[in-house]
Design a protein around this motif. Structure first.
Motif: not given
Length: 527
Positions: A227-229, A249-250, A261-264, A347-351
């Motif tokens: 989505i973004v880098s 999701t990660s 690799k880190i899951q949110y 904040r937006g991707l992990t809620n």
């Protein structure tokens, strides 16, 4: 055709027993609620027969195991069978799936050297052409080159799995792969090398294996899908520069040596804080389970940014996808300070909400004070609900776990009179955190702030001064009492005795003299 059922079967090494059914359309499994399994969150599992590639039969953790290689679902493991179920399963799989059930024997030699084969859905370690163990790619969370000839393979340890598994778990395997192999080049490079007569490049066998494993196990994702880098981000913990690719999701951290690799859902907290140097901002990610580099665990990731650095970036999503999934959480494009852009994306991707400095202000109008923890120097932040010490080691102490705070001076030197120590005692724990060498000028600011947070504060210096003042007052009272005793009455008996003994002009009555003389023993006459 009628279906065939088997009871007491476990899916993919879960704790829940279930019922497996084979029909002409495919295979199904459903957990059974019983006294041993009072409740379960396992949804029913369905495997269409078109997705089944091969099937094998071997000894498993709970008896005998039926193992499927599938086209899109990876490896499916079903164990808990009895040995006599083999013939029945073989007939049903041949009739319904047109799949031959293969009896596979594992190597029991106990050797730790062999050949690693990267198959479609799993890594198989063979000893004497027999599998010693298999590692499904779906269970691999990360892989790194830990040396010239060593590859580390880390396994999933997510929160969901921790709730369904008990006891000790294997979290990492390391493979030693010696030697070199020819480096694979694309067609254009190979043609150029042949035309120029150059020799084929070589690379270590471990490096080649590592690259193939990453491709097979799909560790990380294609850069175009992110989505973004963000490129070349400075991390203080673990030390180095990493590229950050953020997916739905990660996220993926890509460094020169290590990739993660880190899951949110692993991110428990996000802190964005200004450093007291007024030049940098830091961003702290609290990770559970933590990242690992060998035996080192990193429960906190710390990024550092220049405060005035500006970043321009646009999300790699089309307008329709943005409006459906991310509108209100993210912005389509950013042109702000780097730390603000990255924290907003997290904040937006992990809620998760972003934790920023609260109402505490030091003498220098900062949200943190300089101090040391054992031999490490750093900064202690007093936030709205916790203490946070950065950077190494990072220590997070929620106010809810604090029993009391003690302010003390341990030394008697001149320098120690300019600083004090902050000792934090925890509830239901013998652990104490002592933050030393805090400027004495910050003492009142910290004490007042903690009292506002209803934290019990004990000031050893003030208490000691009160005790000293009380002792001085007591000594003064004693001195006054002694001076009153000296103002004795001259007519008293004691005064008379003193005067009789030391005053040569003192005169007594005749009766007293006679009485005294009569009481005195007479001297014996000399013979």
């Amino acid at each position: 055709m009628p279906s065939v059922e088997f009871e007491g079967i476990y899916l993919n090494q879960s704790k829940s027993q279930g019922r497996m059914r084979i029909a002409d359309s495919g295979l199904g499994w459903k957990a059974i609620i019983s006294k041993n399994n009072p409740s379960t969150n396992n949804p029913p599992f369905l495997l269409p027969k078109e997705n089944v590639l091969t099937a094998s039969w071997s000894r498993g953790a709970r008896g005998w195991e039926l193992r499927f290689q599938t086209g899109s679902d990876g490896v499916i493991m079903l164990d808990g069978f009895d040995q006599q179920d083999f013939n029945k399963l073989k007939i049903e799989l041949q009739r319904n799936f047109d799949v031959q059930l293969e009896h596979k024997e594992h190597s029991l030699r106990g050797w730790n050297w062999g050949k690693a084969a990267l198959l479609r859905n799993e890594l198989v370690f063979n000893v004497n052409n027999k599998p010693s163990f298999e590692l499904p790619y779906s269970e691999i969370s990360n892989s790194n080159l830990t040396g010239k000839n060593e590859v580390a393979i880390e396994f999933n340890l997510s929160t969901d799995k921790l709730q369904t598994r008990t006891g000790d778990e294997l979290v990492e395997v390391r493979l030693y792969i010696p030697g070199n192999v020819e480096k694979e080049n694309d067609a254009n490079e190979s043609e150029n090398n042949e035309n120029e007569g150059e020799n084929t490049e070589e690379q270590s066998a471990a490096s080649a294996f590592y690259e193939q494993l990453r491709e097979k196990a799909d560790i990380g994702q294609v850069a175009g899908d992110a989505i973004v880098s963000f490129s070349d981000i400075l991390f203080l913990t673990p030390r180095g520069r990493y590229d950050i690719d953020m997916y739905p999701t990660s996220l993926r951290l890509r460094g020169k040596t290590y990739d993660y690799k880190i899951q949110y859902r692993q991110i428990q907290g996000i802190f964005t804080l200004p450093k007291p140097d007024e030049i940098h901002n830091i961003m702290v990610l609290q990770i559970d389970p933590p990242l690992r580099q060998g035996q080192t665990r990193y429960p906190f990731l710390i990024m550092q940014f220049m405060r005035d650095e500006v970043l321009t970036v646009e999300l790699n999503v089309d307008d329709q996808e943005f409006n459906e999934k991310y509108k209100g959480k993210l912005e389509k494009s950013y042109d702000k300070n780097t730390h603000l852009v990255i924290s907003h994306c997290f904040r937006g991707l992990t809620n998760n909400r972003i934790i920023v400095p609260g109402t505490f202000s030091s003498k220098l109008m900062q949200s943190a004070v300089s101090c040391s923890l054992k031999a490490s120097e750093g900064h202690l932040y007093l936030l709205d609900k916790c203490f946070l010490f950065v950077t190494k080691p990072t220590v997070y102490i929620p106010f809810s776990e604090v029993s009391s705070v003690v302010m003390s001076r341990l030394g008697k030197s001149v320098s120690s009179s300019r600083t004090f120590d902050l000792e934090i005692d925890l509830r239901n724990s013998s652990i104490k955190h002592v933050f030393a060498n805090i400027s004495k000028e910050e003492q009142n600011f910290i004490e007042n702030y903690l009292k506002e947070k209803n934290i019990r504060v004990k000031n050893d210096e003030k208490d000691g001064q009160d005790i000293l003042n009380h002792a001085l007052d007591f000594d003064e009272d004693q001195d006054m009492s002694s001076s009153d005793d000296e103002d004795f009455n001259a007519d008293s008996e004691s005064a008379s005795d003193v005067a009789e003994e030391f005053d040569s002009d003192h005169h007594t009555s005749g009766s007293e003299s006679e009485d005294n003389d009569s009481k005195r023993p007479k001297k014996k006459a000399k013979k």
